[in-house]
Design a protein around this motif. Structure first.
Motif, PDB file in Angstrom:
ATOM      1  N   GLY A  19      54.311  42.913  42.924  1.00  0.00           N
ATOM      2  CA  GLY A  19      53.366  42.994  44.041  1.00  0.00           C
ATOM      3  C   GLY A  19      52.261  41.963  43.859  1.00  0.00           C
ATOM      4  O   GLY A  19      51.223  42.263  43.302  1.00  0.00           O
ATOM      5  N   ARG A  20      52.530  40.739  44.313  1.00  0.00           N
ATOM      6  CA  ARG A  20      51.518  39.679  44.131  1.00  0.00           C
ATOM      7  C   ARG A  20      50.373  39.846  45.114  1.00  0.00           C
ATOM      8  O   ARG A  20      50.580  40.217  46.266  1.00  0.00           O
ATOM      9  CB  ARG A  20      52.156  38.308  44.408  1.00  0.00           C
ATOM     10  CG  ARG A  20      52.972  37.772  43.267  1.00  0.00           C
ATOM     11  CD  ARG A  20      53.645  36.471  43.659  1.00  0.00           C
ATOM     12  NE  ARG A  20      55.022  36.466  43.214  1.00  0.00           N
ATOM     13  CZ  ARG A  20      55.412  36.152  41.994  1.00  0.00           C
ATOM     14  NH1 ARG A  20      54.537  35.780  41.101  1.00  0.00           N
ATOM     15  NH2 ARG A  20      56.685  36.211  41.648  1.00  0.00           N
ATOM     16  N   LEU A  21      49.174  39.510  44.646  1.00  0.00           N
ATOM     17  CA  LEU A  21      48.002  39.540  45.521  1.00  0.00           C
ATOM     18  C   LEU A  21      47.932  38.212  46.276  1.00  0.00           C
ATOM     19  O   LEU A  21      48.382  37.177  45.773  1.00  0.00           O
ATOM     20  CB  LEU A  21      46.738  39.760  44.684  1.00  0.00           C
ATOM     21  CG  LEU A  21      46.757  41.105  43.927  1.00  0.00           C
ATOM     22  CD1 LEU A  21      45.647  41.159  42.910  1.00  0.00           C
ATOM     23  CD2 LEU A  21      46.652  42.270  44.903  1.00  0.00           C
ATOM     24  N   PRO A  22      47.357  38.221  47.486  1.00  0.00           N
ATOM     25  CA  PRO A  22      47.434  37.029  48.350  1.00  0.00           C
ATOM     26  C   PRO A  22      46.414  35.943  48.008  1.00  0.00           C
ATOM     27  O   PRO A  22      45.589  35.566  48.831  1.00  0.00           O
ATOM     28  CB  PRO A  22      47.170  37.612  49.741  1.00  0.00           C
ATOM     29  CG  PRO A  22      46.319  38.807  49.487  1.00  0.00           C
ATOM     30  CD  PRO A  22      46.693  39.349  48.145  1.00  0.00           C
ATOM     31  N   VAL A  23      46.461  35.471  46.783  1.00  0.00           N
ATOM     32  CA  VAL A  23      45.584  34.373  46.359  1.00  0.00           C
ATOM     33  C   VAL A  23      46.459  33.322  45.687  1.00  0.00           C
ATOM     34  O   VAL A  23      47.303  33.656  44.860  1.00  0.00           O
ATOM     35  CB  VAL A  23      44.515  34.856  45.348  1.00  0.00           C
ATOM     36  CG1 VAL A  23      43.616  33.682  44.925  1.00  0.00           C
ATOM     37  CG2 VAL A  23      43.685  35.977  45.930  1.00  0.00           C
ATOM     38  N   VAL A  24      46.259  32.057  46.033  1.00  0.00           N
ATOM     39  CA  VAL A  24      46.985  30.957  45.390  1.00  0.00           C
ATOM     40  C   VAL A  24      45.980  30.169  44.556  1.00  0.00           C
ATOM     41  O   VAL A  24      45.087  29.515  45.101  1.00  0.00           O
ATOM     42  CB  VAL A  24      47.642  30.015  46.430  1.00  0.00           C
ATOM     43  CG1 VAL A  24      48.461  28.939  45.722  1.00  0.00           C
ATOM     44  CG2 VAL A  24      48.514  30.810  47.399  1.00  0.00           C
ATOM     45  N   MET A 349      39.937  46.988  42.083  1.00  0.00           N
ATOM     46  CA  MET A 349      40.445  45.660  41.705  1.00  0.00           C
ATOM     47  C   MET A 349      40.392  44.707  42.904  1.00  0.00           C
ATOM     48  O   MET A 349      39.975  43.554  42.777  1.00  0.00           O
ATOM     49  CB  MET A 349      41.893  45.786  41.208  1.00  0.00           C
ATOM     50  CG  MET A 349      42.564  44.453  40.951  1.00  0.00           C
ATOM     51  SD  MET A 349      44.308  44.632  40.549  1.00  0.00           S
ATOM     52  CE  MET A 349      45.003  45.056  42.138  1.00  0.00           C
ATOM     53  N   LEU A 350      40.799  45.194  44.070  1.00  0.00           N
ATOM     54  CA  LEU A 350      40.840  44.334  45.267  1.00  0.00           C
ATOM     55  C   LEU A 350      39.435  43.910  45.692  1.00  0.00           C
ATOM     56  O   LEU A 350      39.209  42.767  46.085  1.00  0.00           O
ATOM     57  CB  LEU A 350      41.557  45.041  46.419  1.00  0.00           C
ATOM     58  CG  LEU A 350      43.059  45.265  46.200  1.00  0.00           C
ATOM     59  CD1 LEU A 350      43.657  46.088  47.336  1.00  0.00           C
ATOM     60  CD2 LEU A 350      43.797  43.931  46.065  1.00  0.00           C
ATOM     61  N   LYS A 351      38.492  44.842  45.587  1.00  0.00           N
ATOM     62  CA  LYS A 351      37.107  44.519  45.953  1.00  0.00           C
ATOM     63  C   LYS A 351      36.536  43.496  44.965  1.00  0.00           C
ATOM     64  O   LYS A 351      35.827  42.558  45.361  1.00  0.00           O
ATOM     65  CB  LYS A 351      36.270  45.814  45.974  1.00  0.00           C
ATOM     66  CG  LYS A 351      34.850  45.664  46.402  1.00  0.00           C
ATOM     67  CD  LYS A 351      34.666  45.162  47.820  1.00  0.00           C
ATOM     68  CE  LYS A 351      34.755  46.283  48.848  1.00  0.00           C
ATOM     69  NZ  LYS A 351      34.534  45.807  50.226  1.00  0.00           N
ATOM     70  N   ARG A 355      35.169  39.658  45.666  1.00  0.00           N
ATOM     71  CA  ARG A 355      33.852  39.167  45.196  1.00  0.00           C
ATOM     72  C   ARG A 355      33.981  38.040  44.163  1.00  0.00           C
ATOM     73  O   ARG A 355      32.998  37.662  43.532  1.00  0.00           O
ATOM     74  CB  ARG A 355      33.057  40.310  44.568  1.00  0.00           C
ATOM     75  CG  ARG A 355      32.791  41.444  45.480  1.00  0.00           C
ATOM     76  CD  ARG A 355      31.646  41.082  46.456  1.00  0.00           C
ATOM     77  NE  ARG A 355      31.676  41.977  47.600  1.00  0.00           N
ATOM     78  CZ  ARG A 355      31.163  43.191  47.617  1.00  0.00           C
ATOM     79  NH1 ARG A 355      30.534  43.647  46.566  1.00  0.00           N
ATOM     80  NH2 ARG A 355      31.246  43.951  48.696  1.00  0.00           N
ATOM     81  N   GLY A 356      35.235  37.618  43.890  1.00  0.00           N
ATOM     82  CA  GLY A 356      35.399  36.503  42.953  1.00  0.00           C
ATOM     83  C   GLY A 356      35.513  36.917  41.496  1.00  0.00           C
ATOM     84  O   GLY A 356      35.079  36.186  40.609  1.00  0.00           O
ATOM     85  N   LEU A 357      36.134  38.080  41.255  1.00  0.00           N
ATOM     86  CA  LEU A 357      36.324  38.534  39.870  1.00  0.00           C
ATOM     87  C   LEU A 357      37.770  39.009  39.691  1.00  0.00           C
ATOM     88  O   LEU A 357      38.241  39.882  40.427  1.00  0.00           O
ATOM     89  CB  LEU A 357      35.360  39.688  39.547  1.00  0.00           C
ATOM     90  CG  LEU A 357      35.514  40.276  38.145  1.00  0.00           C
ATOM     91  CD1 LEU A 357      35.129  39.260  37.072  1.00  0.00           C
ATOM     92  CD2 LEU A 357      34.666  41.539  38.001  1.00  0.00           C
ATOM     93  N   VAL A 358      38.455  38.461  38.702  1.00  0.00           N
ATOM     94  CA  VAL A 358      39.851  38.844  38.447  1.00  0.00           C
ATOM     95  C   VAL A 358      39.895  39.880  37.327  1.00  0.00           C
ATOM     96  O   VAL A 358      39.514  39.604  36.186  1.00  0.00           O
ATOM     97  CB  VAL A 358      40.705  37.606  38.064  1.00  0.00           C
ATOM     98  CG1 VAL A 358      42.137  38.025  37.766  1.00  0.00           C
ATOM     99  CG2 VAL A 358      40.666  36.557  39.170  1.00  0.00           C
ATOM    100  N   VAL A 359      40.335  41.099  37.696  1.00  0.00           N
ATOM    101  CA  VAL A 359      40.589  42.176  36.726  1.00  0.00           C
ATOM    102  C   VAL A 359      41.936  42.781  37.119  1.00  0.00           C
ATOM    103  O   VAL A 359      42.559  42.337  38.078  1.00  0.00           O
ATOM    104  CB  VAL A 359      39.467  43.256  36.743  1.00  0.00           C
ATOM    105  CG1 VAL A 359      38.143  42.679  36.289  1.00  0.00           C
ATOM    106  CG2 VAL A 359      39.343  43.882  38.134  1.00  0.00           C
TER     107      VAL A 359
END
Ligand SMILES: Cc1ncc(COP(=O)(O)O)c(C=O)c1O
Length: 395
Positions: A19-24, A349-351, A355-359
């Protein structure tokens, strides 16, 4: 290309096996990442502990650039200069006798599992069972998947490889029962990573190792996630004051280039020519990066810094807990940590990502962080401030 146009191109073409998140992401430096739109992120996940020294570390980049123009692969019929040097450096660092290089953590574990079976044949009259932990994670190939004590990973692929028995972490009596007449080895993570950042109890490990020694059962430790300083020691077994017969490593080893390794002591050093192999097994790029990684790892004071930063994170979380009821507690060792919540972790995690934080939402209610060991304290605090703000919004 923008993030959305890359997603438009990628989403139909890339398999939906995770389940990839929509960020490249298009660039990384230290503990910062940038996506295709130029949005900046602080990265507390480091590619799941692959970049223990941050993205694009100059020493690793320099080693890779130098190696790319020199030699990348021959075949396993020959030695490579960087392979020889990395194997020698790893054995010197750990005291293990010899090394086999693989392409991944799963493949390092495959090699360990085959080795355990051979050990059973050679030394234990053909005993073949391997005991692993419930909620463990050892990889996605069939042997490693079969060792992984989580039905959710195995369900669609039954029947998995036979000969595995599972016992709950930190329950010594259960392991003593599971290690039966046909057991030749155990394979265990000392801090379960994918299982939710669950550390083993020192007394449990001491009892388990003693029991295995009595029975001549091989003690194999999966250090794929815990290795290379992640827990504040070079390898997690050092916290538990024993020497495994076998360890498997990967992730940070190749500095981001796929590479794993099996390290064995004399008792377990049973592979003979033809028993096991792989075409590339890391390769010279990974080995050159690995040499840079080992230099970085052994920088004086680094392990103390990891312990210090880990404690700072847990103390900070403990402070937040007093004012934020969504926080249940925290766990982990060194900089392998999870924040346990009273609410679902995925929206948090999505929020954070927004906000620019990868967890990472490692379980339904826990957020995992695996920051770069050398993250500057100010960037760590900046990341923690984003996390706190997000948690406040959920409180
Ligand atoms: C403890 C452990 N073992 C094995 C693996 C599998 O490693 P790889 O993904 O490199 O095959 C992982 C991956 O996360 C892991 O955490």
């Amino acid at each position: 290309m923008s993030n959305s146009s890359l997603l438009e191109l990628g989403q139909p073409a890339v398999m939906k096996n995770v389940g990839r998140l929509p960020v490249v992401f298009t660039r990384g430096e230290g503990s910062r990442l940038w996506d295709a739109d130029g949005k900046e992120y602080l990265d507390l996940l480091t590619g799941i502990s692959v970049h223990n020294f941050g993205h694009s570390h100059p020493a690793i980049t320099e080693a890779l650039v130098r190696q790319a123009g020199k030699i990348i692969h021959v075949s396993n019929y020959f030695y490579l200069e960087e392979q020889v040097k990395l194997a020698a450096a790893l054995t010197k660092l750990t005291g293990f006798q010899q090394v086999f290089f693989s392409n991944s953590g799963a493949e390092a574990n495959e090699a360990a599992l085959k080795l355990a079976r051979k050990y059973g044949k050679v030394h234990l009259d053909g005993k073949y069972q391997i005991v692993t932990a419930r909620d463990s994670f050892h990889g996605r190939t069939f042997g490693a998947l079969s060792a992984t004590g989580q039905p959710k990973y195995q369900a669609s692929f039954q029947p998995v490889v036979r000969g595995f028995v599972y016992a709950p972490m930190n329950d010594l009596d259960a392991w003593k029962t599971a290690i039966g007449d046909q057991s030749c080895a155990i394979l265990i993570e000392l801090v379960q990573g994918e299982g939710g950042v669950v550390p083993a109890d020192p007394e449990f490990i001491a009892g388990l190792v003693a029991f295995c020694r009595e029975r001549r059962v091989l003690v194999m430790v999966d250090e794929v996630q815990t290795g290379f300083g992640r827990t504040g020691k070079y390898f997690a077994y050092e916290h538990f004051h024993f020497r495994p017969d076998v360890i498997t490593v990967a992730k940070t080893l190749g500095g981001g280039i796929p590479c794993g390794a099996l390290l064995v002591d004399e008792r377990a050093n049973l592979f003979e020519p033809g028993d096991h192999s792989t075409t590339i097994g890391g390769g010279a790029m990974a080995f050159a990066a690995g040499l840079a990684v080992l230099d970085l790892l052994q920088e004086p004071g680094l392990m103390a810094e990891v312990i210090r930063k880990g404690r700072h994170i847990q103390d900070t979380w403990e402070e937040w807990r007093k004012e934020l009821p969504v926080i249940k507690g925290s766990r982990g060792i060194g900089m392998m940590l999870a924040l346990d919540l009273n609410i679902p972790s995925k929206p948090v995690m999505l929020k954070c990502l927004e906000r620019g934080l990868v967890v990472n939402a490692v379980t339904d209610t826990a957020i995992r962080i695996l920051p770069a060991l050398n993250i500057p304290p100010a960037e760590l605090d900046e990341a923690l401030a984003i996390m706190k703000q997000v948690l406040r919004e959920f409180s």
